[in-house]
Design a protein around this motif. Structure first.
Motif, PDB file in Angstrom:
ATOM      1  N   ASP A 110       4.575   6.413  -2.932  1.00 56.77           N
ATOM      2  CA  ASP A 110       4.930   6.798  -1.567  1.00 56.77           C
ATOM      3  C   ASP A 110       4.467   5.724  -0.591  1.00 56.77           C
ATOM      4  N   GLU A 111       5.375   4.831  -0.221  1.00 58.06           N
ATOM      5  CA  GLU A 111       5.059   3.730   0.707  1.00 58.06           C
ATOM      6  C   GLU A 111       3.780   3.017   0.266  1.00 58.06           C
ATOM      7  N   PRO A 112       3.693   2.511  -0.957  1.00 61.20           N
ATOM      8  CA  PRO A 112       2.406   2.013  -1.473  1.00 61.20           C
ATOM      9  C   PRO A 112       1.925   0.714  -0.843  1.00 61.20           C
ATOM     10  N   VAL A 113       2.791  -0.025  -0.142  1.00 61.19           N
ATOM     11  CA  VAL A 113       2.357  -1.307   0.426  1.00 61.19           C
ATOM     12  C   VAL A 113       2.538  -1.380   1.934  1.00 61.19           C
ATOM     13  N   SER A 114       3.015  -0.315   2.561  1.00 59.06           N
ATOM     14  CA  SER A 114       3.308  -0.391   3.996  1.00 59.06           C
ATOM     15  C   SER A 114       2.055  -0.518   4.842  1.00 59.06           C
ATOM     16  N   ALA A 115       0.899  -0.078   4.321  1.00 58.30           N
ATOM     17  CA  ALA A 115      -0.342  -0.160   5.090  1.00 58.30           C
ATOM     18  C   ALA A 115      -1.116  -1.450   4.816  1.00 58.30           C
ATOM     19  N   ALA A 150      10.162   4.051   0.278  1.00 52.14           N
ATOM     20  CA  ALA A 150       9.781   3.014   1.241  1.00 52.14           C
ATOM     21  C   ALA A 150      10.842   2.909   2.326  1.00 52.14           C
ATOM     22  N   HIS A 151      10.452   2.293   3.435  1.00 47.08           N
ATOM     23  CA  HIS A 151      11.416   1.993   4.496  1.00 47.08           C
ATOM     24  C   HIS A 151      11.687   0.497   4.591  1.00 47.08           C
ATOM     25  N   ASP A 152      10.893  -0.330   3.901  1.00 49.39           N
ATOM     26  CA  ASP A 152      11.092  -1.775   3.905  1.00 49.39           C
ATOM     27  C   ASP A 152      12.122  -2.127   2.837  1.00 49.39           C
TER      28      ASP A 152
END
Length: 573
Positions: A388-393, A421-423
């Motif tokens: 769940d969005e593992p690299v967005s932060a 992800a959104h990227d």
């Protein structure tokens, strides 16, 4: 921004509308300088494109200079004239946007550009991570602050702090590096500074005869919208997920993309909860989660684990990381000796020193904490991992290492990933298949190359065209499709196609065809190499007529260009 009345309060606005209000406040006094500090970081890619367009108009209206502070190199490439690169509190390179992106002289800048996923090369080569972490500003080392992480550092780099100086032919392009002359002259090739790791492995083939690792069929999740505390009454329904279907084959990665509020998180929570859904079915390795007993469900749960977006928020700060990683094994009743053996194995697997097991989460960097989260997810030897969005932060230089780790683990352990992800560049880098969600429905899905290279749904076209590419020449030539407004509320009743209220193709259709969009909700149907939920997918290229072209030059609708146009340090080696 449209008129909304003077009595509205901030919580009544979406993120994009609040950011427009902030821009309006910034230009109210006709300023000479506008400072935009990460103006699009928390926004979806389609809203980001709208905000950057508004910021550009604000600059034109006021004639003000804009200082754009951001970590998104794609945004810099498309909207900056000059760039200043900072490291450890100091400027290390400065110049025109074209010089910085195509002819960098500072190793740190070269490393940044090679660590960023690029929509044009993503999925064909590994990213190049910047090893180590920035020095503490309270205790800066002697010499160049980047020397400890620089692969071409020499002894002098640790003793002498270089000043900003010209090293090429452009007097406005300055950099702080002892070896910048070698880089500028070509004696030191940029791809050799940060060599690219080995090539990506082969994508596992699609096999219709294999039981999917995860199979979701007509999944529905609605929430009642209530009003009143004493005598609550139902006033509406939140259609978070409204009949979606997809499957993930063993050894493959499926990306789930879409704007915030489209239902991605609800989908993965429904899968992880392992209870009978309101409607539809969820199968894990061929087993329907609604039919298994409590005992069998505990066994089934071992086979699917999750990695969360915020590594610090997902890890108990009171426990040493060794206990954090082995906590799932403790729940499963695994003996202490076996847990300790597994902990050592997992720490080595994710690239951490097993001697760090007695340290606490706050003693690790963001990238290391995410590796700890990945190790914990692998503790039960799952077949499927939800990401769940593992690299967005994570910082851009750190996320490359985590993405490479995930790719290595998938190949080594034969894992299946559900990657949310959104990227879009990150999704293309790691995913084999992709499903695009809009307002609780999947509007397009198929192999990632098919969807990204030839999107058929107008919404997919808009998403891909809005995703920034870290190359100023390409960004200036790209064709943009700007969607009107924000994502509608999932409580809103929209007859027919849910995307028609924002669809640029809908506005170009004859009245007879619009009536079909108004009344008939399209389902997924085969189109070329993907499945598309659009009545008129074959006409979707018409949206070019309403697109915003950034410059007189032309480009393809999907915003991509051959990798041959990329500079050497960004191109596949």
């Amino acid at each position: 921004m449209p008129s909304v009345g003077p009595a509205r309060t901030p919580h009544e606005f979406s993120g994009g509308m609040r950011q427009r209000a902030m821009i309006a406040m910034a230009i109210a006094n006709d300023p000479r300088v506008i400072i935009a500090d990460e103006p699009t970081t928390a926004l979806d890619v389609t809203i980001q494109a709208q905000i950057l367009e508004v910021l550009q108009k604000a600059r034109e209206v006021t004639g003000a200079a804009v200082v754009l502070i951001t970590h998104d190199l794609g945004v810099v490439a498309g909207h900056a004239d000059r760039v200043a690169v900072m490291y450890a509190g100091k400027l290390v390179e400065r110049g025109s946007v074209d010089e910085i992106f195509h002819d960098p002289h500072m190793p740190y800048t070269v490393g940044l550009l090679r660590s960023v996923p690029n929509m044009q090369t993503a999925g064909s080569q590994r990213l190049v991570p910047l090893e180590g972490r920035p020095p503490s500003l309270a205790n800066l080392p002697k010499g160049c602050p980047f020397a400890a992480r620089c692969p071409i550092a020499i002894d002098a780099c640790h003793d002498i702090e270089p000043e900003l100086a010209m090293h090429g032919t452009d007097p406005d392009h300055v950099s702080a590096c002892i070896r910048a002359d070698e880089i500028a002259s070509g004696a030191l090739a940029r791809p050799e500074i940060f060599p690219r790791p080995e090539a990506l492995g082969e994508i596992p083939p699609l096999r219709p005869d294999v039981t999917p690792a995860v199979e979701v069929t007509d999944l529905t999740k609605h929430f009642p919208l209530m009003k009143g505390s004493v005598f609550p009454r139902r006033i509406g329904t939140v259609r978070a997920v409204d009949g979606i279907s997809f499957s993930i084959q063993p050894g493959r990665t499926m990306g789930l993309v879409g704007e915030s509020g489209c239902g991605k998180t609800t989908t993965i929570l429904e899968i992880m909860e392992m209870v009978a859904p309101q409607s539809g079915s969820i199968r894990i390795n061929g087993t329907d989660v609604a039919t298994v007993s409590r005992k069998d469900k505990a066994t089934l749960r071992k086979g699917i684990q999750i990695v969360f977006q915020d590594p610090m928020g997902a890890i108990d700060p009171r426990l040493p990381v060794g206990e954090v990683i082995t906590e799932p094994l403790l729940v499963q009743g695994v003996p202490r000796a076996e847990r300790d053996r597994k902990m050592t194995e997992l720490l080595e697997l994710v690239g951490l020193d097993p001697n760090m097991s007695d340290r606490y989460p706050h003693e690790f960097s963001g990238g290391q904490r995410q590796r700890i989260g990945i190790a914990r997810a692998l503790a039960t030897d799952p077949a499927v991992v939800v990401l769940d969005e593992p690299v967005s932060a994570l910082d851009v230089s750190i996320q490359a290492g985590v993405i490479n780790l995930l790719e290595d683990l998938k190949e080594r352990l034969g894992l299946s990933f559900l990657f949310v992800a959104h990227d879009l560049a990150v999704v293309r880098q790691i995913a084999d298949d992709v499903s695009v969600m809009y307002l609780g429905r999947i509007v397009e899905q198929g192999p990632v190359d098919a969807v990204f290279d030839d999107p058929r749904h107008p919404y997919t076209k808009a998403l891909i065209s809005a995703a920034p590419i870290p190359d100023p020449r390409i960004e200036r030539a790209r064709t943009r499709i700007l969607l009107d407004g924000d994502l509608p509320s999932p409580t809103q009743e929209i007859s027919g196609c849910r995307f028609r209220t924002r669809c640029p193709l809908y506005r170009l259709l004859p009245d007879a065809d619009r009536r079909r969009c108004d009344s008939d909700d399209p389902g997924l149907r085969s189109s070329a190499r993907s499945e598309v939920a659009c009545h008129y997918a074959e006409r979707s290229d018409l949206v070019l007529e309403t697109a915003s072209v950034a410059s007189p030059r032309t480009s393809s609708i999907d915003g991509t260009t051959s990798s041959e146009t990329l500079p050497d340090h960004q191109r596949e080696d």
